[in-house]
Design a protein around this motif. Sequence first.
Motif, PDB file in Angstrom:
ATOM      1  N   ASN A  22       1.052  -1.209  -0.083  1.00 16.05           N
ATOM      2  CA  ASN A  22      -0.187  -0.078   0.003  1.00 16.05           C
ATOM      3  C   ASN A  22       0.861   1.051   0.082  1.00 16.05           C
ATOM      4  OD1 ASN A  22      -2.477  -1.188   0.152  1.00 16.05           O
ATOM      5  ND2 ASN A  22      -2.062  -1.894   2.509  1.00 16.05           N
ATOM      6  N   ALA A  23       1.773   1.260  -1.125  1.00 16.30           N
ATOM      7  CA  ALA A  23       2.989   2.488  -0.957  1.00 16.30           C
ATOM      8  C   ALA A  23       2.354   3.676  -1.060  1.00 16.30           C
ATOM      9  CB  ALA A  23       3.953   1.938  -2.015  1.00 16.30           C
ATOM     10  N   ASP A  24       1.351   3.953  -1.902  1.00 16.86           N
ATOM     11  CA  ASP A  24       0.669   5.274  -1.918  1.00 16.86           C
ATOM     12  C   ASP A  24      -0.050   5.637  -0.937  1.00 16.86           C
ATOM     13  OD1 ASP A  24       1.761   5.235  -4.506  1.00 16.86           O
ATOM     14  OD2 ASP A  24      -0.220   4.304  -5.486  1.00 16.86           O
ATOM     15  N   VAL A  25      -0.929   4.644  -0.225  1.00 17.78           N
ATOM     16  CA  VAL A  25      -1.481   5.254   1.059  1.00 17.78           C
ATOM     17  C   VAL A  25      -0.553   5.535   2.138  1.00 17.78           C
ATOM     18  CG1 VAL A  25      -2.988   4.424   2.805  1.00 17.78           C
ATOM     19  CG2 VAL A  25      -3.573   3.849   0.537  1.00 17.78           C
ATOM     20  N   GLU A  26       0.723   4.811   2.171  1.00 12.94           N
ATOM     21  CA  GLU A  26       1.640   4.887   3.338  1.00 12.94           C
ATOM     22  C   GLU A  26       2.355   6.338   3.063  1.00 12.94           C
ATOM     23  OE1 GLU A  26       4.036   1.499   4.639  1.00 12.94           O
ATOM     24  OE2 GLU A  26       2.660   0.500   3.402  1.00 12.94           O
ATOM     25  N   GLN A  27       2.673   6.631   1.830  1.00 12.29           N
ATOM     26  CA  GLN A  27       3.446   7.891   1.538  1.00 12.29           C
ATOM     27  C   GLN A  27       2.437   9.100   1.699  1.00 12.29           C
ATOM     28  OE1 GLN A  27       6.322   8.210   0.383  1.00 12.29           O
ATOM     29  NE2 GLN A  27       6.597  10.125  -0.807  1.00 12.29           N
ATOM     30  N   ALA A  28       1.316   8.826   1.609  1.00 12.56           N
ATOM     31  CA  ALA A  28       0.363  10.240   1.926  1.00 12.56           C
ATOM     32  C   ALA A  28       0.205  10.329   3.318  1.00 12.56           C
ATOM     33  CB  ALA A  28      -1.092   9.892   1.050  1.00 12.56           C
ATOM     34  N   LYS A  29       0.108   9.192   4.072  1.00  8.80           N
ATOM     35  CA  LYS A  29      -0.139   9.218   5.430  1.00  8.80           C
ATOM     36  C   LYS A  29       1.407   9.840   6.054  1.00  8.80           C
ATOM     37  CE  LYS A  29      -1.648   5.618   7.324  1.00  8.80           C
ATOM     38  NZ  LYS A  29      -2.291   4.198   7.523  1.00  8.80           N
ATOM     39  N   ALA A  30       2.450   9.451   5.841  1.00  6.82           N
ATOM     40  CA  ALA A  30       3.705   9.941   5.993  1.00  6.82           C
ATOM     41  C   ALA A  30       3.899  11.429   5.789  1.00  6.82           C
ATOM     42  CB  ALA A  30       4.847   9.142   5.272  1.00  6.82           C
ATOM     43  N   ILE A  31       3.386  12.043   4.696  1.00  2.00           N
ATOM     44  CA  ILE A  31       3.649  13.318   4.175  1.00  2.00           C
ATOM     45  C   ILE A  31       2.544  14.045   5.429  1.00  2.00           C
ATOM     46  CG2 ILE A  31       3.130  15.123   2.631  1.00  2.00           C
ATOM     47  CD1 ILE A  31       3.787  12.745   0.446  1.00  2.00           C
ATOM     48  N   LEU A  32       1.305  13.634   5.537  1.00  2.00           N
ATOM     49  CA  LEU A  32       0.375  14.264   6.279  1.00  2.00           C
ATOM     50  C   LEU A  32       0.798  14.337   7.756  1.00  2.00           C
ATOM     51  CD1 LEU A  32      -2.899  13.169   4.986  1.00  2.00           C
ATOM     52  CD2 LEU A  32      -2.135  15.325   4.745  1.00  2.00           C
ATOM     53  N   ALA A  33       1.501  13.293   8.200  1.00  2.00           N
ATOM     54  CA  ALA A  33       2.106  13.292   9.527  1.00  2.00           C
ATOM     55  C   ALA A  33       3.098  14.022   9.771  1.00  2.00           C
ATOM     56  CB  ALA A  33       2.543  11.922   9.904  1.00  2.00           C
ATOM     57  N   ALA A  34       4.081  14.287   8.612  1.00  2.00           N
ATOM     58  CA  ALA A  34       5.264  15.215   8.917  1.00  2.00           C
ATOM     59  C   ALA A  34       4.502  16.461   8.862  1.00  2.00           C
ATOM     60  CB  ALA A  34       6.020  15.116   7.388  1.00  2.00           C
TER      61      ALA A  34
END
Length: 108
Positions: A22-34
Amino acid sequence: MSEDIEIVRGSGHVFHDFGHPNADVEQAKAILAAKIIGVLEDSGLSTRQAEEVTGVNHSEFVRIRRVKLDRFTIDRLITILNRLHQRVELEVTVRPAQEKESPTMDVG
């Protein structure tokens, strides 16, 4: 002893580079968390103070700071940013997936 090392540059999408399903979801969540972490840092808010401002339990902010994001959805992270008085604008691009190219590292 001579070793040949091949250096492979990442794509900028670390979850994809390492083959996460789920790379795209994980990337989006990481950006938002940052972004959440950045807002807390910029405003000098502790997790307890962020709880007072947002109504979101301080333990949730602790999880975000520790990048423990499995319990969060993208919309939940956006809601937290909104409660921190941030406006989130998303741009989504959808295109056909390409055959995954595995990064290679040749040592030896």
